[in-house]
Design an enzyme around this catalytic site. Structure first.
Site, PDB file in Angstrom:
ATOM      1  N   LYS A   1      16.028 -10.764 -10.653  1.00  0.00           N
ATOM      2  CA  LYS A   1      17.227 -11.520 -10.266  1.00  0.00           C
ATOM      3  C   LYS A   1      17.784 -12.331 -11.436  1.00  0.00           C
ATOM      4  CE  LYS A   1      15.974 -11.530  -5.449  1.00  0.00           C
ATOM      5  NZ  LYS A   1      15.065 -12.125  -4.486  1.00  0.00           N
TER       6      LYS A   1
ATOM      7  N   ASP B   1       0.633   3.727   6.030  1.00  0.00           N
ATOM      8  CA  ASP B   1       0.875   3.368   4.626  1.00  0.00           C
ATOM      9  C   ASP B   1       0.573   4.540   3.686  1.00  0.00           C
ATOM     10  OD1 ASP B   1       1.805   0.820   4.945  1.00  0.00           O
ATOM     11  OD2 ASP B   1      -0.148  -0.123   4.789  1.00  0.00           O
TER      12      ASP B   1
ATOM     13  N   GLY C   1      -7.849  20.140  19.382  1.00  0.00           N
ATOM     14  CA  GLY C   1      -7.425  21.542  19.487  1.00  0.00           C
ATOM     15  C   GLY C   1      -7.979  22.217  20.724  1.00  0.00           C
ATOM     16  N   GLY C   2      -7.991  23.524  20.691  1.00  0.00           N
ATOM     17  CA  GLY C   2      -8.423  24.291  21.851  1.00  0.00           C
ATOM     18  C   GLY C   2      -9.933  24.447  21.989  1.00  0.00           C
ATOM     19  N   GLN C   3     -10.704  23.926  21.049  1.00  0.00           N
ATOM     20  CA  GLN C   3     -12.169  24.056  21.112  1.00  0.00           C
ATOM     21  C   GLN C   3     -12.745  22.686  21.485  1.00  0.00           C
ATOM     22  OE1 GLN C   3     -13.448  26.994  20.721  1.00  0.00           O
ATOM     23  NE2 GLN C   3     -11.955  28.122  19.502  1.00  0.00           N
TER      24      GLN C   3
ATOM     25  N   ARG D   1      20.066  -6.181  -2.660  1.00  0.00           N
ATOM     26  CA  ARG D   1      20.274  -7.606  -2.993  1.00  0.00           C
ATOM     27  C   ARG D   1      19.957  -7.879  -4.469  1.00  0.00           C
ATOM     28  NH1 ARG D   1      18.300  -8.243   2.288  1.00  0.00           N
ATOM     29  NH2 ARG D   1      16.148  -8.694   1.622  1.00  0.00           N
TER      30      ARG D   1
ATOM     31  N   GLN E   1       0.770  -1.245   0.000  1.00  0.00           N
ATOM     32  CA  GLN E   1       0.000   0.000   0.000  1.00  0.00           C
ATOM     33  C   GLN E   1       0.806   1.302   0.000  1.00  0.00           C
ATOM     34  OE1 GLN E   1      -3.399   2.329   2.613  1.00  0.00           O
ATOM     35  NE2 GLN E   1      -2.980   0.252   3.168  1.00  0.00           N
ATOM     36  N   SER E   2       1.863   1.371   0.830  1.00  0.00           N
ATOM     37  CA  SER E   2       2.506   2.680   1.007  1.00  0.00           C
ATOM     38  C   SER E   2       3.091   3.213  -0.301  1.00  0.00           C
ATOM     39  CB  SER E   2       3.596   2.579   2.072  1.00  0.00           C
ATOM     40  OG  SER E   2       4.614   1.691   1.643  1.00  0.00           O
TER      41      SER E   2
ATOM     42  N   LYS F   1      10.966  -5.205   9.074  1.00  0.00           N
ATOM     43  CA  LYS F   1       9.842  -5.091   8.139  1.00  0.00           C
ATOM     44  C   LYS F   1       8.694  -4.424   8.899  1.00  0.00           C
ATOM     45  CE  LYS F   1      10.618  -9.115   5.213  1.00  0.00           C
ATOM     46  NZ  LYS F   1      10.116 -10.413   4.792  1.00  0.00           N
TER      47      LYS F   1
ATOM     48  N   GLU G   1       1.361  -1.328   8.285  1.00  0.00           N
ATOM     49  CA  GLU G   1       0.560  -0.194   8.768  1.00  0.00           C
ATOM     50  C   GLU G   1       0.480  -0.063  10.295  1.00  0.00           C
ATOM     51  OE1 GLU G   1      -1.365   2.336   7.181  1.00  0.00           O
ATOM     52  OE2 GLU G   1      -1.733   2.935   9.233  1.00  0.00           O
TER      53      GLU G   1
ATOM     54  N   ARG H   1       6.920  -9.123 -10.405  1.00  0.00           N
ATOM     55  CA  ARG H   1       7.561 -10.420 -10.589  1.00  0.00           C
ATOM     56  C   ARG H   1       6.701 -11.274 -11.523  1.00  0.00           C
ATOM     57  NH1 ARG H   1      10.073 -13.846  -5.844  1.00  0.00           N
ATOM     58  NH2 ARG H   1       9.050 -12.263  -4.618  1.00  0.00           N
TER      59      ARG H   1
HETATM   60  N1  COA Z   1      11.733 -10.185  -9.400  1.00  0.00           N
HETATM   61  C1  COA Z   1      12.385 -10.979  -8.518  1.00  0.00           C
HETATM   62  N2  COA Z   1      12.307 -10.823  -7.203  1.00  0.00           N
HETATM   63  C2  COA Z   1      11.513  -9.837  -6.738  1.00  0.00           C
HETATM   64  C3  COA Z   1      10.797  -8.977  -7.589  1.00  0.00           C
HETATM   65  C4  COA Z   1      10.944  -9.183  -8.990  1.00  0.00           C
HETATM   66  N3  COA Z   1      10.318  -8.415  -9.878  1.00  0.00           N
HETATM   67  N4  COA Z   1      10.102  -8.102  -6.840  1.00  0.00           N
HETATM   68  C5  COA Z   1      10.366  -8.406  -5.554  1.00  0.00           C
HETATM   69  N5  COA Z   1      11.209  -9.431  -5.479  1.00  0.00           N
HETATM   70  C6  COA Z   1      11.774 -10.060  -4.288  1.00  0.00           C
HETATM   71  C7  COA Z   1      12.658  -9.127  -3.509  1.00  0.00           C
HETATM   72  O1  COA Z   1      13.906  -9.010  -4.126  1.00  0.00           O
HETATM   73  C8  COA Z   1      12.732  -9.828  -2.161  1.00  0.00           C
HETATM   74  O2  COA Z   1      13.651 -10.853  -2.215  1.00  0.00           O
HETATM   75  P1  COA Z   1      14.869 -11.036  -1.161  1.00  0.00           P
HETATM   76  O3  COA Z   1      14.284 -10.896   0.202  1.00  0.00           O
HETATM   77  O4  COA Z   1      15.349 -12.418  -1.477  1.00  0.00           O
HETATM   78  O5  COA Z   1      15.875 -10.021  -1.423  1.00  0.00           O
HETATM   79  C9  COA Z   1      11.359 -10.470  -2.084  1.00  0.00           C
HETATM   80  O6  COA Z   1      10.763 -10.354  -3.369  1.00  0.00           O
HETATM   81  C10 COA Z   1      10.391  -9.936  -1.056  1.00  0.00           C
HETATM   82  O7  COA Z   1      10.486  -8.552  -0.871  1.00  0.00           O
HETATM   83  P2  COA Z   1      10.062  -7.921   0.526  1.00  0.00           P
HETATM   84  O8  COA Z   1      10.003  -6.476   0.395  1.00  0.00           O
HETATM   85  O9  COA Z   1      10.967  -8.461   1.593  1.00  0.00           O
HETATM   86  O10 COA Z   1       8.578  -8.480   0.731  1.00  0.00           O
HETATM   87  P3  COA Z   1       7.893  -9.140   2.006  1.00  0.00           P
HETATM   88  O11 COA Z   1       6.572  -9.591   1.514  1.00  0.00           O
HETATM   89  O12 COA Z   1       8.705 -10.146   2.698  1.00  0.00           O
HETATM   90  O13 COA Z   1       7.689  -7.888   3.019  1.00  0.00           O
HETATM   91  C11 COA Z   1       6.907  -5.689   3.629  1.00  0.00           C
HETATM   92  C12 COA Z   1       6.677  -6.950   2.808  1.00  0.00           C
HETATM   93  C13 COA Z   1       5.868  -4.689   3.255  1.00  0.00           C
HETATM   94  C14 COA Z   1       6.797  -6.038   5.118  1.00  0.00           C
HETATM   95  C15 COA Z   1       8.329  -5.154   3.336  1.00  0.00           C
HETATM   96  O14 COA Z   1       8.442  -4.990   1.946  1.00  0.00           O
HETATM   97  C16 COA Z   1       8.647  -3.849   4.032  1.00  0.00           C
HETATM   98  O15 COA Z   1       8.921  -3.789   5.220  1.00  0.00           O
HETATM   99  N6  COA Z   1       8.638  -2.745   3.260  1.00  0.00           N
HETATM  100  C17 COA Z   1       9.013  -1.426   3.753  1.00  0.00           C
HETATM  101  C18 COA Z   1       7.933  -0.815   4.586  1.00  0.00           C
HETATM  102  C19 COA Z   1       6.616  -0.757   3.872  1.00  0.00           C
HETATM  103  O16 COA Z   1       6.470  -0.177   2.841  1.00  0.00           O
HETATM  104  N7  COA Z   1       5.623  -1.321   4.547  1.00  0.00           N
HETATM  105  C20 COA Z   1       4.248  -1.094   4.199  1.00  0.00           C
HETATM  106  C21 COA Z   1       3.733  -1.951   3.179  1.00  0.00           C
HETATM  107  S1  COA Z   1       2.107  -1.429   2.853  1.00  0.00           S
END
Ligand code: COA
Length: 481
Positions: free
Chosen positions: A130, A223, A302-304, A159, A72-73, A191, A194, A93
């Site tokens: 990748k 988010d 606020g103040g009201q 990465r 979402q964010s 990680k 919201e 992906r």
């Molecule tokens: N091709 C290949 N790999 C891809 C890809 C693509 N097009 N897009 C994403 N990936 C991979 C990433 O490289 C990552 O792999 P790695 O961990 O081996 O390096 C993997 O997908 C997962 O990415 P990640 O961001 O860790 O997703 P997650 O589902 O585990 O975590 C969140 C989700 C939201 C918790 C995390 O992304 C986060 O903390 N984000 C920052 C804060 C944020 O925005 N949070 C609010 C979300 S609404």
């Protein structure tokens, strides 16, 4: 005769010269007038467009975004940029896409509302970031874009090999914008979703009722709130790039974004050192304050002083309520409307200070009155007297509200696999860049279009990339064999 001719031609020449100098003077005067109208400063801006408003492109026409966002964010941010005219290329992906496509699914086989409502006006390309060939395509996209936006978990972009150094070497003008849960510090590698941000940013500890546990709010301040902050940072970086010619990193931590929105509570934390927070109903109730800002229920920020009061039908309708503000300048009107005219001159009620310890009782009397009418009748009545108040609107009422449809804040969108659905349009209205809300892309819908039109790959090159497996989902039958 010859002399006469000479005289005539001399006179004609003189006249022509004087006409020329008059024209020059007029031109100079016009230029001076134009200069004085613009305060003498052109700032290097082009002349004001003579095209009708809304007909001269969009605010961000010409800006291309490499959108690596998910959930979402990040998507909130890039959707706003897309509504303002940026060409947003969402990288997903192959075969999987943004995880939200398949979360909270309501229509089987169709992208979820979670996804569709956060990804309007974007194009989707599938690339395995990748895969060696995928990396080469991404490098080309980096060269072709102005901003890379991402909200992966900390370290994920690195990465993939997409470090700031790598990106900046390929395209020194690139702005790299990131959402992370926390900024540098003890939690930077965590990680975050919201509600974690709402808790870590000071919102949850100050939301809810004093007697109850901390509460998270329905508004997605962690988010969507951080997405908004990021969009502002990107705009500023684009503006600075016009002068410096180079990109920069833009970082918005969700904890910081929430704290920014909860700023008034940090204000109150410091006020506590100088005495009780008199506008909190806890003060009127004689409950002592602790060391930190308490939860204040529905007290006004606020103040009201304000509170939520019941309206007619509250027994069966969970949203039959009104937010009522006892704004000091209209106190006399409030007393007259609710039928307590003596409060106007009663020393216990006449001044804001005198009212503070009696707020509970005052709101109870107001509620007695509002329970005789619906929230909409109450809204009409109080607004006639300039008394600030607001009905508690349910999402059903908002979805059906015609004035929100008329302004484009609530929009109906058609989608090829799910049909018609409602969404929230752009809440930021620009008079010269109106937002038209277009449906979200299907997974990889624009892969070939982007490869050929943005990157200039030929049909055979595209076939080669496809065959490499860099842009297509892995063949499940092969994987199983
Ligand atoms: N091709 C290949 N790999 C891809 C890809 C693509 N097009 N897009 C994403 N990936 C991979 C990433 O490289 C990552 O792999 P790695 O961990 O081996 O390096 C993997 O997908 C997962 O990415 P990640 O961001 O860790 O997703 P997650 O589902 O585990 O975590 C969140 C989700 C939201 C918790 C995390 O992304 C986060 O903390 N984000 C920052 C804060 C944020 O925005 N949070 C609010 C979300 S609404």
């Amino acid at each position: 005769m010859a002399k006469k001719k000479q005289k005539v031609s001399k006179r004609t020449k003189a006249k022509a010269a004087s006409r020329k100098s008059v024209r020059k003077v007029v031109k100079l005067a016009v230029a001076r007038k134009a200069k004085s109208k613009s305060n003498g400063k052109s700032n290097g801006l082009p002349r004001p467009s003579i095209k009708a408003y809304g007909q001269d492109g969009k605010a961000l026409t010409g800006v291309r975004i490499l959108d690596f966002t998910h959930v979402q964010s990040g998507p909130t941010c890039t959707q706003l940029l897309a509504w303002m005219g940026a060409d947003v290329i969402k990288v997903e992906r192959p075969g999987v896409g943004d995880i939200t496509r398949g979360q909270l699914v309501d229509v089987k086989g169709a992208d979820s509302l979670y996804f569709t409502m956060l990804n309007h006006n974007k194009r989707s390309i599938t690339i395995d970031s990748k895969h060696p060939q995928g990396k080469r395509v991404l490098d080309e996209l980096i060269k072709a874009c102005d901003v890379l936006v991402e909200n992966f978990a900390p370290g994920a972009l690195d990465r993939m090999g997409l470090t700031w150094e790598h990106i900046h070497k390929l395209n020194p003008r690139m702005i790299v914008a990131s959402v992370k849960g926390f900024g540098p510090g003890p939690y930077e590698d965590c990680k975050v979703y919201e509600n974690v941000a709402q808790c870590a940013g000071g919102s949850a500890s100050t939301t809810g009722f004093r007697e109850g546990p901390p509460l998270v709010t329905g508004a997605q301040i962690g988010d969507s709130g951080t997405g908004l902050h990021l969009a502002l940072g990107i705009m500023a970086a684009l503006y600075q790039r016009n002068r410096t010619g180079r990109g920069q990193k833009v970082l918005c931590a969700m904890q910081d974004g929430v704290l920014n929105l909860a700023r008034v509570k940090l204000r109150d934390q410091q006020r506590l050192a100088h005495g009780p927070l008199t506008e909190y109903s806890q003060y009127g109730e004689g409950v002592p304050f602790g060391v930190a800002v308490p939860r204040a229920g529905n007290d006004s920020g606020g103040g009201q002083p304000g509170w939520i009061v019941k309206c007619k039908g509250w027994e069966n309708d969970p949203d039959a309520y009104l937010y009522f503000i006892t704004q000091a300048p209209v106190w006399n009107e409030i007393c007259d409307v609710i039928g307590e005219p003596t409060w106007k001159n009663d020393p216990d009620y006449a001044t804001p200070k005198a009212r503070l310890p009696r707020l509970k009782q005052i709101f109870a009397r107001i509620e007695q009155f509002t329970m005789t009418m619906t929230k909409f009748e109450a809204m009409d009545l109080f607004n006639k007297h300039d008394i600030p108040c607001g009905p508690i609107l349910s999402m059903k009422e908002i979805a059906e509200e015609q004035s929100l449809r008329a302004t484009g804040t609530v929009v109906e969108v058609d989608h090829p696999t799910r049909g018609k659905y409602l969404t929230v349009g752009n809440p930021i209205k620009l008079s010269d860049s109106p937002a038209d809300v277009r449906r979200s892309p299907l997974l990889g819908e624009h892969t070939e279009e982007i490869l050929s039109k943005v990157l200039g790959y030929s049909a055979s090159q595209i076939n080669e990339i496809k065959a490499s497996g860099a842009i297509t989902a892995p063949d499940k039958s092969k994987a199983a064999a």
